[in-house]
Motif scaffolding. Sequence first.
Motif, PDB file in Angstrom:
ATOM      1  N   ALA A 154      -2.329 -58.568  -9.045  1.00  0.00           N
ATOM      2  CA  ALA A 154      -3.175 -58.836 -10.095  1.00  0.00           C
ATOM      3  C   ALA A 154      -4.371 -59.469  -9.857  1.00  0.00           C
ATOM      4  O   ALA A 154      -5.256 -59.603 -10.224  1.00  0.00           O
ATOM      5  N   LEU A 155      -4.208 -60.569  -8.834  1.00  0.00           N
ATOM      6  CA  LEU A 155      -5.374 -61.465  -8.700  1.00  0.00           C
ATOM      7  C   LEU A 155      -6.437 -60.654  -7.715  1.00  0.00           C
ATOM      8  O   LEU A 155      -7.631 -60.720  -8.015  1.00  0.00           O
ATOM      9  N   ILE A 156      -5.937 -59.707  -6.658  1.00  0.00           N
ATOM     10  CA  ILE A 156      -6.900 -59.183  -6.078  1.00  0.00           C
ATOM     11  C   ILE A 156      -7.683 -58.012  -6.960  1.00  0.00           C
ATOM     12  O   ILE A 156      -9.073 -58.022  -6.707  1.00  0.00           O
ATOM     13  N   LEU A 157      -6.884 -57.580  -7.766  1.00  0.00           N
ATOM     14  CA  LEU A 157      -7.658 -56.560  -8.832  1.00  0.00           C
ATOM     15  C   LEU A 157      -8.661 -57.184  -9.628  1.00  0.00           C
ATOM     16  O   LEU A 157      -9.374 -56.679 -10.060  1.00  0.00           O
ATOM     17  N   ALA A 158      -8.067 -58.461 -10.314  1.00  0.00           N
ATOM     18  CA  ALA A 158      -9.113 -58.992 -11.203  1.00  0.00           C
ATOM     19  C   ALA A 158     -10.171 -59.528 -10.271  1.00  0.00           C
ATOM     20  O   ALA A 158     -11.399 -59.584 -11.171  1.00  0.00           O
ATOM     21  N   HIS A 159     -10.151 -60.124  -9.140  1.00  0.00           N
ATOM     22  CA  HIS A 159     -11.345 -60.360  -8.538  1.00  0.00           C
ATOM     23  C   HIS A 159     -12.248 -59.192  -8.165  1.00  0.00           C
ATOM     24  O   HIS A 159     -13.482 -59.139  -8.529  1.00  0.00           O
ATOM     25  N   LYS A 160     -11.843 -58.000  -7.653  1.00  0.00           N
ATOM     26  CA  LYS A 160     -12.389 -56.808  -7.261  1.00  0.00           C
ATOM     27  C   LYS A 160     -13.009 -56.236  -8.477  1.00  0.00           C
ATOM     28  O   LYS A 160     -14.079 -55.718  -8.539  1.00  0.00           O
ATOM     29  N   GLU A 161     -12.056 -55.840  -9.340  1.00  0.00           N
ATOM     30  CA  GLU A 161     -12.599 -54.723 -10.533  1.00  0.00           C
ATOM     31  C   GLU A 161     -12.812 -55.452 -11.670  1.00  0.00           C
ATOM     32  O   GLU A 161     -13.734 -54.738 -12.384  1.00  0.00           O
ATOM     33  N   ARG A 162     -12.588 -56.752 -12.152  1.00  0.00           N
ATOM     34  CA  ARG A 162     -12.842 -57.225 -13.353  1.00  0.00           C
ATOM     35  C   ARG A 162     -13.777 -58.545 -13.269  1.00  0.00           C
ATOM     36  O   ARG A 162     -13.918 -59.032 -14.215  1.00  0.00           O
ATOM     37  N   GLY A 163     -14.218 -58.638 -11.951  1.00  0.00           N
ATOM     38  CA  GLY A 163     -15.325 -59.496 -11.823  1.00  0.00           C
ATOM     39  C   GLY A 163     -14.886 -60.958 -12.025  1.00  0.00           C
ATOM     40  O   GLY A 163     -15.752 -61.894 -12.499  1.00  0.00           O
ATOM     41  N   ALA A 164     -13.626 -61.207 -11.901  1.00  0.00           N
ATOM     42  CA  ALA A 164     -13.235 -62.920 -11.969  1.00  0.00           C
ATOM     43  C   ALA A 164     -13.877 -63.633 -10.564  1.00  0.00           C
ATOM     44  O   ALA A 164     -12.855 -63.776  -9.713  1.00  0.00           O
ATOM     45  N   LEU A 165     -14.779 -64.078 -10.738  1.00  0.00           N
ATOM     46  CA  LEU A 165     -15.402 -64.749  -9.391  1.00  0.00           C
ATOM     47  C   LEU A 165     -14.915 -65.872  -8.953  1.00  0.00           C
ATOM     48  O   LEU A 165     -14.915 -66.318  -7.771  1.00  0.00           O
ATOM     49  N   ALA A 166     -14.342 -66.468 -10.096  1.00  0.00           N
ATOM     50  CA  ALA A 166     -13.642 -67.730  -9.816  1.00  0.00           C
ATOM     51  C   ALA A 166     -12.667 -67.647  -8.594  1.00  0.00           C
ATOM     52  O   ALA A 166     -12.143 -68.759  -8.184  1.00  0.00           O
ATOM     53  N   LEU A 167     -11.970 -66.415  -8.681  1.00  0.00           N
ATOM     54  CA  LEU A 167     -10.952 -66.328  -7.669  1.00  0.00           C
ATOM     55  C   LEU A 167     -11.468 -66.176  -6.293  1.00  0.00           C
ATOM     56  O   LEU A 167     -10.650 -66.381  -5.166  1.00  0.00           O
ATOM     57  N   ALA A 168     -12.732 -66.213  -5.838  1.00  0.00           N
ATOM     58  CA  ALA A 168     -13.024 -65.913  -4.670  1.00  0.00           C
ATOM     59  C   ALA A 168     -12.625 -66.961  -3.791  1.00  0.00           C
ATOM     60  O   ALA A 168     -12.453 -66.868  -2.598  1.00  0.00           O
ATOM     61  N   GLY A 169     -12.579 -68.355  -4.305  1.00  0.00           N
ATOM     62  CA  GLY A 169     -12.456 -69.491  -3.381  1.00  0.00           C
ATOM     63  C   GLY A 169     -10.893 -69.553  -2.874  1.00  0.00           C
ATOM     64  O   GLY A 169     -10.636 -69.693  -1.735  1.00  0.00           O
ATOM     65  N   VAL A 170      -9.896 -69.353  -3.766  1.00  0.00           N
ATOM     66  CA  VAL A 170      -8.578 -69.339  -3.562  1.00  0.00           C
ATOM     67  C   VAL A 170      -8.249 -68.160  -2.460  1.00  0.00           C
ATOM     68  O   VAL A 170      -7.661 -68.002  -1.731  1.00  0.00           O
ATOM     69  N   LEU A 171      -8.924 -66.758  -2.901  1.00  0.00           N
ATOM     70  CA  LEU A 171      -8.661 -65.467  -2.070  1.00  0.00           C
ATOM     71  C   LEU A 171      -9.365 -65.859  -0.611  1.00  0.00           C
ATOM     72  O   LEU A 171      -8.803 -65.671   0.649  1.00  0.00           O
ATOM     73  N   GLY A 172     -10.460 -66.448  -0.555  1.00  0.00           N
ATOM     74  CA  GLY A 172     -11.151 -66.899   0.591  1.00  0.00           C
ATOM     75  C   GLY A 172     -10.121 -67.898   1.473  1.00  0.00           C
ATOM     76  O   GLY A 172     -10.108 -67.821   2.599  1.00  0.00           O
ATOM     77  N   THR A 173      -9.612 -68.851   0.725  1.00  0.00           N
ATOM     78  CA  THR A 173      -8.855 -69.731   1.518  1.00  0.00           C
ATOM     79  C   THR A 173      -7.546 -69.164   1.917  1.00  0.00           C
ATOM     80  O   THR A 173      -7.009 -69.461   3.204  1.00  0.00           O
TER      81      THR A 173
END
Length: 302
Positions: A67-86
Motif C-alpha cells: 500500500a505504501l509503494i502504490l500510494a507513493h507511486k500512483e497516488r502522489g503521496a510524496l511525503a512517503l519518499a523519505g521513509v521509502l528512501g531510508t
Amino acid sequence: MRGWWNDLTDLVLPAECAGCGAPRTALCARCRSALNRAAPRRVRPVPEPAGLPVVHAAAPYAERVRALILAHKERGALALAGVLGTAVAEAVRAGFVRHPAGAGTEAAGPGRDRGHGAVLLVPVPSARWAVRARGHDPVRRMALAAAGELRRTGTPARVAAVLRQRRAVADQARLDARQRLENLAGALEVTAGGERLLDGGRIVLVDDLITTGATLAEAARALREVAGSHRETRHGDGNRVRQVVYRAVSREGRGERRTGVREERGKWVHSAPEKAAVNTLGPMLHAAVVAAPRDSFEIDRN
C-alpha cells in the motif's frame, strides 16, 4: 465552524495513513515498522534472469508495504519518499556489508563495509508517459532520499540518473518471466556522457520493487555494456588505446535453484538462453529495492 476547520486541516495535514488508513498521519507506527521490521536481505527470483546483480530488499511486498509503494507511486503521496528512501539506504548498506565482492562472497563480520569510493545510486527509469501521468518520478525521488540518508550516516553517495528507455515496452502486469525478459531486452541505454559517471565507485541500481528481476537485469546489462565498451589502456609509448572488455555470461548459480513446487520453473532457468554481460563492473554493481515477494528472500544464516 468545525467543518470549515476540518476542511482546512485536510489541506495541511494528511487525512489518513497511506498504508492502513489510520486518521491524521501520513504514516502510522505500524506501517513504518513494516518497512524496518527486519534487516534487509538478499532476494533471488525464480527463475533468476542472467546478469541479475546481487539484490537486497528491505521488506516483503505484502499488505502495508504494498500500500505504501502504490500510494507513493500512483497516488502522489510524496511525503512517503523519505521513509521509502531510508528503506532503500538500508538495503544498500546490507548489500555492501554482506556481499562486498559480488555474488557468493561474504564479509568477515556484520557491520563491516569493505567497499571503496562513493556509492552511486542509479534509479531504474520510468517511461516518459508514466512520469507525465504521475506528475513525478517515484524511483528517482526515492533514490535522492536514499542518497541523503546515506550521506547523513557517513557514506558518500550521490544519484546519477544515467539510464533511459530507448524504445517503448509493453505493460508488464500480465506477462510471465520469460515474456518480461523478451519485452525488456535491449530496452534501456545509458544517456550520452553517462558512462563517465561509471568509472570507479560502487554502483547500485535502485527500484521500488523486484518481481521477476527482468527490469534490473536489463538495467545492469546497459550499465555493463557501456562500462565495458569504453575502457582505455595506455601502452608503454604513452598512447591510449580504447578496447572492448571481454563479455562473460553471468549465471550466479541460477541452475542450482530447484526446490519443491518450483522445480519446473527452475528447469526453465537452467535451459534459458544466455544473455552476455560485460564483466567490467563485476562486484561493484549491486541493486537495492524497497520490497520483493516473500518467497524470493534468501534464508539469513548469519
